[in-house]
Design a protein around this motif. Structure first.
Motif, PDB file in Angstrom:
ATOM      1  N   UNK A  14      36.150  49.084   8.880  1.00  0.00           N
ATOM      2  CA  UNK A  14      36.434  47.672   9.130  1.00  0.00           C
ATOM      3  C   UNK A  14      36.866  47.453  10.575  1.00  0.00           C
ATOM      4  N   UNK A  15      37.696  48.349  11.082  1.00  0.00           N
ATOM      5  CA  UNK A  15      38.170  48.218  12.459  1.00  0.00           C
ATOM      6  C   UNK A  15      37.020  48.385  13.440  1.00  0.00           C
ATOM      7  N   UNK A  16      36.120  49.336  13.146  1.00  0.00           N
ATOM      8  CA  UNK A  16      34.963  49.552  14.019  1.00  0.00           C
ATOM      9  C   UNK A  16      34.068  48.323  14.040  1.00  0.00           C
ATOM     10  N   UNK A  17      33.830  47.754  12.870  1.00  0.00           N
ATOM     11  CA  UNK A  17      33.002  46.552  12.801  1.00  0.00           C
ATOM     12  C   UNK A  17      33.662  45.394  13.550  1.00  0.00           C
ATOM     13  N   UNK A  18      34.977  45.273  13.386  1.00  0.00           N
ATOM     14  CA  UNK A  18      35.701  44.195  14.064  1.00  0.00           C
ATOM     15  C   UNK A  18      35.602  44.341  15.576  1.00  0.00           C
ATOM     16  N   UNK A  19      35.679  45.571  16.073  1.00  0.00           N
ATOM     17  CA  UNK A  19      35.586  45.797  17.514  1.00  0.00           C
ATOM     18  C   UNK A  19      34.214  45.402  18.047  1.00  0.00           C
ATOM     19  N   UNK A  20      33.169  45.741  17.293  1.00  0.00           N
ATOM     20  CA  UNK A  20      31.805  45.385  17.704  1.00  0.00           C
ATOM     21  C   UNK A  20      31.639  43.871  17.728  1.00  0.00           C
ATOM     22  N   UNK A  21      32.109  43.213  16.681  1.00  0.00           N
ATOM     23  CA  UNK A  21      31.919  41.770  16.546  1.00  0.00           C
ATOM     24  C   UNK A  21      32.765  40.995  17.548  1.00  0.00           C
ATOM     25  N   UNK A  22      33.990  41.461  17.782  1.00  0.00           N
ATOM     26  CA  UNK A  22      34.891  40.741  18.694  1.00  0.00           C
ATOM     27  C   UNK A  22      34.396  40.735  20.137  1.00  0.00           C
ATOM     28  N   UNK A  23      33.475  41.630  20.457  1.00  0.00           N
ATOM     29  CA  UNK A  23      32.916  41.651  21.812  1.00  0.00           C
ATOM     30  C   UNK A  23      31.919  40.522  22.036  1.00  0.00           C
ATOM     31  N   UNK A  24      31.469  39.922  20.935  1.00  0.00           N
ATOM     32  CA  UNK A  24      30.465  38.865  21.024  1.00  0.00           C
ATOM     33  C   UNK A  24      31.143  37.502  21.129  1.00  0.00           C
ATOM     34  N   UNK A  25      30.859  36.745  22.172  1.00  0.00           N
ATOM     35  CA  UNK A  25      31.550  35.466  22.384  1.00  0.00           C
ATOM     36  C   UNK A  25      31.287  34.417  21.305  1.00  0.00           C
ATOM     37  N   UNK A  26      30.172  34.535  20.585  1.00  0.00           N
ATOM     38  CA  UNK A  26      29.839  33.522  19.589  1.00  0.00           C
ATOM     39  C   UNK A  26      30.168  33.955  18.164  1.00  0.00           C
ATOM     40  N   UNK A  27      30.853  35.093  18.033  1.00  0.00           N
ATOM     41  CA  UNK A  27      31.240  35.589  16.712  1.00  0.00           C
ATOM     42  C   UNK A  27      32.757  35.694  16.633  1.00  0.00           C
ATOM     43  N   UNK A  28      33.297  35.427  15.442  1.00  0.00           N
ATOM     44  CA  UNK A  28      34.746  35.474  15.261  1.00  0.00           C
ATOM     45  C   UNK A  28      35.067  36.073  13.894  1.00  0.00           C
ATOM     46  N   UNK A  29      35.835  37.162  13.864  1.00  0.00           N
ATOM     47  CA  UNK A  29      36.267  37.764  12.605  1.00  0.00           C
ATOM     48  C   UNK A  29      37.442  36.941  12.066  1.00  0.00           C
ATOM     49  N   UNK A  30      37.251  36.323  10.913  1.00  0.00           N
ATOM     50  CA  UNK A  30      38.291  35.438  10.371  1.00  0.00           C
ATOM     51  C   UNK A  30      39.103  36.098   9.261  1.00  0.00           C
ATOM     52  N   UNK A  31      38.715  37.323   8.884  1.00  0.00           N
ATOM     53  CA  UNK A  31      39.473  37.998   7.835  1.00  0.00           C
ATOM     54  C   UNK A  31      38.846  39.308   7.438  1.00  0.00           C
ATOM     55  N   UNK A  32      39.617  40.095   6.685  1.00  0.00           N
ATOM     56  CA  UNK A  32      39.142  41.378   6.181  1.00  0.00           C
ATOM     57  C   UNK A  32      39.570  41.521   4.724  1.00  0.00           C
ATOM     58  N   UNK A  33      38.810  42.330   3.981  1.00  0.00           N
ATOM     59  CA  UNK A  33      39.143  42.607   2.585  1.00  0.00           C
ATOM     60  C   UNK A  33      38.775  44.051   2.272  1.00  0.00           C
ATOM     61  N   UNK A  34      39.554  44.670   1.388  1.00  0.00           N
ATOM     62  CA  UNK A  34      39.369  46.083   1.079  1.00  0.00           C
ATOM     63  C   UNK A  34      38.673  46.314  -0.258  1.00  0.00           C
ATOM     64  N   UNK A  35      38.435  45.253  -1.022  1.00  0.00           N
ATOM     65  CA  UNK A  35      37.690  45.393  -2.279  1.00  0.00           C
ATOM     66  C   UNK A  35      37.060  44.059  -2.629  1.00  0.00           C
TER      67      UNK A  35
END
Length: 219
Positions: A14-35
């Motif tokens: 999840x952290x790796x995906x968030x890092x990839x996505x957060x680098x994109x100016x038009x994408x925003x991670x609004x939450x995470x879930x574990x199940x």
């Protein structure tokens, strides 16, 4: 800005995906879930545009979570992109059947992941047209010819032509060539089809074409 919800039982991924996505100016991670159960709750709370959904998770798996999210009237604008380590036919089918807009392997390149998120948000299906058609043909089975689908009555003759070719696995470019129209016109027809048939994406249009008997599975 495209709002993204990350769902995976592995915190490191999840952290790796968030890092990839957060680098994109038009994408925003609004939450995470574990199940899956958390995914449904977070989706209702954050109303994301795209959910990146793992398959194998405790408590509630990603396929059932996808089914609940896609069936929720409050989340009609939310699309699900399923991520998996396994390219198993039953996973792809179940994801499609649950209402997912696409299926991507976790070993995809970061650029492909970003592109998939944007395309999913735009209403495209992350199943190649021909693959999507084969999946539907194999698992849905041959419908009865001429099986009535009431929603088709609202379609124009040209929209039915486009729907038939979508069901046959043709891409937008191939449909344009077959009907001697522009790709822009094809996209306009598809937009009208999505609205009139209350379909989320191309995947549901393929299913509608099969259920209506417009196309038949290859023998």
């Amino acid at each position: 800005m495209t709002r993204v919800l990350l769902v995976d039982d592995q915190p490191l991924l999840r952290r790796s995906l968030a890092m990839i996505i957060d680098k994109e100016p038009l994408l925003d991670v609004v939450g995470e879930a574990a199940d899956g159960a958390q995914a449904v709750a977070r989706a209702r709370a954050t109303r994301p545009d795209v959910v990146l959904m793992d398959v194998r998770m405790p408590h509630l798996d990603g396929l059932e979570a996808t089914r609940r999210i896609c069936a929720d009237p409050a989340l009609t604008a939310t699309r699900v992109l399923v991520l998996s380590m396994f390219e198993l036919d039953e996973y792809v089918y179940e994801a499609l059947h649950a209402g997912a807009s696409g299926f991507l392997l976790k070993d995809a390149r970061p650029a492909d992941l970003i592109d998939a998120i944007h395309r999913t948000h735009a209403g495209e299906s992350l199943f190649a047209p021909a693959i999507l058609t084969r999946l539907v043909a194999h698992y849905v089975g041959a419908p009865r010819p001429g099986r009535p689908v009431p929603a088709l009555r609202a379609l124009t003759a040209r929209e039915i032509d486009v729907l038939t070719l979508i069901g046959g696995g043709l891409s937008n470019d191939e449909i344009a060539t077959a009907l001697v129209i522009s790709v822009k016109t094809v996209k306009t027809h598809i937009t009208h089809l999505l609205a009139k048939l209350a379909a989320r994406d191309r995947a549901q249009l393929v299913i509608t074409a099969f259920n209506a008997g417009l196309v038949r599975p290859a023998p």
